[in-house]
Design a protein around this motif. Sequence first.
Motif, short mmCIF file in Angstrom:
data_model
loop_
_atom_site.label_atom_id
_atom_site.label_comp_id
_atom_site.label_asym_id
_atom_site.label_seq_id
_atom_site.Cartn_x
_atom_site.Cartn_y
_atom_site.Cartn_z
N TYR A 1 56.52 38.86 30.89
CA TYR A 1 56.04 38.40 32.21
C TYR A 1 55.03 37.27 32.04
O TYR A 1 55.12 36.22 32.67
N ASN B 1 43.28 44.70 32.90
CA ASN B 1 44.51 45.47 33.16
C ASN B 1 45.78 44.74 32.76
O ASN B 1 46.81 45.35 32.50
N PHE B 2 45.75 43.40 32.73
CA PHE B 2 46.89 42.62 32.22
C PHE B 2 46.33 41.57 31.26
O PHE B 2 46.14 40.40 31.63
N MET C 1 47.36 37.90 33.08
CA MET C 1 46.33 37.34 33.96
C MET C 1 45.70 36.09 33.34
O MET C 1 45.02 35.33 34.03
N ARG D 1 48.91 33.28 33.73
CA ARG D 1 49.16 32.96 35.15
C ARG D 1 48.17 31.91 35.65
O ARG D 1 48.40 31.25 36.66
N THR E 1 40.32 36.88 38.43
CA THR E 1 41.07 38.08 38.82
C THR E 1 40.22 39.28 38.46
O THR E 1 39.78 39.41 37.30
N ARG F 1 52.88 52.08 37.32
CA ARG F 1 52.85 50.99 36.34
C ARG F 1 51.41 50.86 35.83
O ARG F 1 50.47 50.86 36.62
N THR G 1 46.79 48.67 38.56
CA THR G 1 47.12 47.30 38.95
C THR G 1 46.65 47.09 40.38
O THR G 1 46.53 48.04 41.16
N CYS G 2 46.42 45.85 40.74
CA CYS G 2 45.89 45.56 42.08
C CYS G 2 46.97 45.66 43.14
O CYS G 2 46.67 45.61 44.33
N VAL G 3 48.23 45.81 42.71
CA VAL G 3 49.32 45.92 43.68
C VAL G 3 49.95 47.30 43.68
O VAL G 3 50.99 47.53 44.32
N SER H 1 56.35 41.01 41.90
CA SER H 1 55.62 39.93 41.22
C SER H 1 56.49 39.19 40.22
O SER H 1 56.98 39.80 39.25
N PHE I 1 51.70 34.47 44.56
CA PHE I 1 51.09 35.80 44.58
C PHE I 1 49.63 35.65 44.99
O PHE I 1 48.89 34.83 44.42
O1 LIG Z 1 46.10 42.15 38.58
C1 LIG Z 1 47.12 42.76 38.75
O2 LIG Z 1 47.14 43.97 38.95
C2 LIG Z 1 48.39 41.99 38.69
O3 LIG Z 1 48.22 40.81 39.45
C3 LIG Z 1 49.56 42.75 39.23
S1 LIG Z 1 51.07 41.96 38.87
O4 LIG Z 1 50.94 40.51 39.04
O5 LIG Z 1 51.37 42.27 37.45
O6 LIG Z 1 52.02 42.54 39.79
#
Ligand SMILES: O=C(O)[C@H](O)CS(=O)(=O)O
Length: 469
Positions: free
Chosen positions: A100, A146-147, A151, A154, A221, A272, A277-279, A433, A439
Amino acid sequence: MKLFINGEWVSEELDVFDVVNPATGEVVGSVPKGGAKEAKVAADGAYESLPAWAERSAYERSAILEAWHDLIAEQKEELARLMTMEQGKPINEARGEIAYANSFIKWYAEEGKRIYGETIPASSPDKRLFVVKQPVGVVAAITPWNFPAAMITRKVAPALAAGCTVLIKPASQTPLTALKLAELAEKAGLPKGVLHVVVGSTSDISKAWQEDERVRKLTFTGSTEIGRTLMSEAGQTVKKISLELGGHAPVLVFEDADIDNAVQETIASKFRNGGQTCVCANRIYVHESIAEAFITKMKQAVEQLKVGNGLNEETDIGPLIDEEAVDKVLTHIRDAKDKGAEVLTGGNSSDGLFIEPTVIAGVTDDMACMSEETFGPLAPISTFKTEEEVVKRANDTIYGLAAYLFTTDLSRGIRVAEKLDYGVVGLNDGGPSVAQAPFGGFKQSGIGREGGHEGLEEFLESKYVSLKM
Ligand SMILES: O=C(O)[C@H](O)CS(=O)(=O)O
Ligand SMILES: NC(=O)C1=CN([C@@H]2O[C@H](COP(=O)(O)OP(=O)(O)OC[C@H]3O[C@@H](n4cnc5c(N)ncnc54)[C@H](OP(=O)(O)O)[C@@H]3O)[C@@H](O)[C@H]2O)C=CC1
């Protein structure tokens, strides 16, 4: 590991801090503790290297991004293992995150060639008007745990494609992935001074960059709480900002939903990264007429999820990042039970930072999990009667990042998606995503977008030129 500053791998006489595997408590690496001095040296390098990098053609920058992408792909397994050891996520999810993260580099290597300007018909016959896009300049990126890869890329991929230079402050809990990505960027031929990774005293590093007039963009982020602080600080030197902040995603399951798909996609969203995750689905609203069927299927599926060390191939749920995260989830479970919710499966923590994937039913809106971001493996289920009611409840939050709805009625799907005050809406889809789509959040979930062409615009300035003939 060393810090990557001004094209040099730095440790000097700096103190170091340990990076700990949340699954075992073992030290998996140590990193020099950078501070204001290292932050300034990095900013000096980013500013000095900016003109040459910005003057390169989009095609030259693209070739370096492509080379970086290929090196990451070659080292996908090593990067995934490093990520699992420092962040805890299951190895299969870590592999997925590397892919990703790499998809942003690939996408922006191409999109950087499509930074178009425009000509504008002048109101005066002796004038020619045109608009050109130029890189915003030196970018400071502060990223979460978390990523640890996605992150960063991106933000970094579009910034580099736009011709910007980048300063990265990764999360203190997960710096190793960031440093490895920088090492591969250097191998890919990124010129000295274009990318820097500084970690250590977060407040000193951030303060140095926030106060530095040469830093023209802050991209962050993380939590909404810290986002508010950074937004205020960035205002002192009027920096452009992008904020990807907290979320509180509702899931709306209508009476005409494909229940099997709704369960599958809700679990994919909810669990997940262990729910970190923020989503992630944070609250699940199910129409009362299908609640029993949905809950039964959800419970059965969640009970199959395996908790364990992320390095084990069969693990579905790894540890949470730290004690604070565990305490928050357990507090939400206790609060819900005290207010009448029923625990259908899970609800217990074990071996330090592990929490069983948990489903609770009979949830009401006064429970903490229905308004506070849980950031863990807790799936609260509530029921609703009407579309109007559930949309109102879904929108009743300060957040506006992601929302999900499940229906087989296309008109209802479009109608409800339009009414949801969220920047990302999954319609029968728990994983929206992707690198090619914008996003970002409404309300207090953030400012700006990442991904898609909008994600590139975040690192560009428009310059209007008026020519008098
Ligand atoms: O910060 C996050 O949780 C991510 O943006 C979620 S995602 O992009 O992996 O869906
Ligand atoms: N929207 C999203 O994608 C994310 C949201 N979150 C939310 O944030 C909560 C806490 O997670 P956490 O990672 O601690 O998020 P934080 O917002 O606390 O940290 C995110 C990043 O910001 C840095 N940071 C923290 N405080 C400051 C400051 N005052 N000035 C400059 N930088 C700072 C952190 O550095 P350091 O590591 O040194 O603390 C880290 O690099 C989660 O429970 C979740 O609600 C978290 C991650 C992602």
